[in-house]
Design a protein around this motif. Sequence first.
Motif, PDB file in Angstrom:
ATOM      1  N   UNK A   1      18.263 -73.457 104.792  1.00 10.36           N
ATOM      2  CA  UNK A   1      19.370 -73.550 105.830  1.00 10.36           C
ATOM      3  C   UNK A   1      18.878 -73.929 107.114  1.00 10.36           C
ATOM      4  N   UNK A   2      17.800 -72.847 107.341  1.00 12.76           N
ATOM      5  CA  UNK A   2      17.250 -73.076 108.869  1.00 12.76           C
ATOM      6  C   UNK A   2      16.358 -74.535 109.053  1.00 12.76           C
ATOM      7  N   UNK A   3      15.713 -74.792 108.004  1.00 13.76           N
ATOM      8  CA  UNK A   3      14.942 -76.224 108.110  1.00 13.76           C
ATOM      9  C   UNK A   3      16.050 -77.501 108.207  1.00 13.76           C
ATOM     10  N   UNK A   4      17.178 -77.109 107.464  1.00  6.30           N
ATOM     11  CA  UNK A   4      18.269 -78.249 107.610  1.00  6.30           C
ATOM     12  C   UNK A   4      18.799 -78.388 108.982  1.00  6.30           C
ATOM     13  N   UNK A   5      19.051 -77.215 109.636  1.00 10.19           N
ATOM     14  CA  UNK A   5      19.634 -77.090 110.682  1.00 10.19           C
ATOM     15  C   UNK A   5      18.518 -77.559 111.926  1.00 10.19           C
ATOM     16  N   UNK A   6      17.192 -77.406 111.729  1.00 12.73           N
ATOM     17  CA  UNK A   6      16.001 -77.821 112.656  1.00 12.73           C
ATOM     18  C   UNK A   6      15.930 -79.427 112.524  1.00 12.73           C
ATOM     19  N   UNK A   7      15.992 -80.059 111.196  1.00  8.99           N
ATOM     20  CA  UNK A   7      16.297 -81.465 111.051  1.00  8.99           C
ATOM     21  C   UNK A   7      17.462 -82.068 111.645  1.00  8.99           C
ATOM     22  N   UNK A   8      18.758 -81.656 111.740  1.00 10.97           N
ATOM     23  CA  UNK A   8      19.686 -82.153 112.402  1.00 10.97           C
ATOM     24  C   UNK A   8      19.559 -82.143 113.822  1.00 10.97           C
TER      25      UNK A   8
ATOM     26  N   UNK B   1      10.952 -84.855 105.124  1.00  8.40           N
ATOM     27  CA  UNK B   1      10.039 -85.580 104.510  1.00  8.40           C
ATOM     28  C   UNK B   1      10.596 -86.906 103.977  1.00  8.40           C
ATOM     29  N   UNK B   2      11.910 -86.926 103.630  1.00 10.85           N
ATOM     30  CA  UNK B   2      12.540 -88.062 102.927  1.00 10.85           C
ATOM     31  C   UNK B   2      14.064 -88.084 103.542  1.00 10.85           C
ATOM     32  N   UNK B   3      14.719 -88.898 103.115  1.00  5.31           N
ATOM     33  CA  UNK B   3      16.193 -89.023 103.427  1.00  5.31           C
ATOM     34  C   UNK B   3      16.381 -89.422 104.770  1.00  5.31           C
ATOM     35  N   UNK B   4      17.643 -89.106 105.296  1.00  2.00           N
ATOM     36  CA  UNK B   4      18.110 -89.588 106.519  1.00  2.00           C
ATOM     37  C   UNK B   4      19.033 -88.797 107.005  1.00  2.00           C
ATOM     38  N   UNK B   5      19.475 -88.652 108.286  1.00  2.00           N
ATOM     39  CA  UNK B   5      20.353 -87.565 108.905  1.00  2.00           C
ATOM     40  C   UNK B   5      21.079 -88.562 109.961  1.00  2.00           C
TER      41      UNK B   5
END
Length: 208
Positions: free
Chosen positions: A13-20, A27-31
């Motif tokens: 959860x926190x990792x996702x928010x930090x990526x956004x 590591x992969x994908x796009x935002x």
Amino acid sequence: ELFGLLGPNGAGKTTLLRCIATLLIPDAGSIAVLGRDAFKDSMYCRQRTGLLTSGERTLYWKLSARDNLNFFAALYGLTGKARDKRIDYLIELLGLKDVERERLERYSSGMKQKVSLARAILHDPELILLDEPSLGLDPQFARFIRGFIKDELNRKQGKTILLTTHYMDEADELCDRIAFINKGKIVDVKPPAQYKRDIPHTEVLEVR
């Protein structure tokens, strides 16, 4: 929309928010943030995104609330009368007027969280990312923070909010939709009312 993320510790959860928020590179994908690539147009996305993180000292405790907000306003390019007007507005809105000149080290946890929230929305972002905003707060401050998020930011100001929480009642009270996340993957996405209809009272929802 006010969108909730629930899941066990370490789910991402926190990792996702930090990526956004462009603090971490995935590591992969796009935002995409507001239709723009979060990393090719990172400055555009940062100017329009506010982040509140939990469990960290993201403010300067030897400074007052006003001094903290003045510092972060400078980082966002807010100066002069526009800066002062915005800070005055947030201090009044969050009930910090009586303590705005006191050092943060003297504040309660709830008061510090108010200042953290003011910092996150200082530049009037379109997208607000809130990582466990009521964590560790007493019931009175938790109710205030939840009411402010829902009534002021979401309903009145029309902000899009992505919220992580471990509290089912908080997600039920605040969120239009909830996603369960585990090991970096979305398990399910529904409105809170639909989860309650789909899961009998005699059963327990377990995220695997």
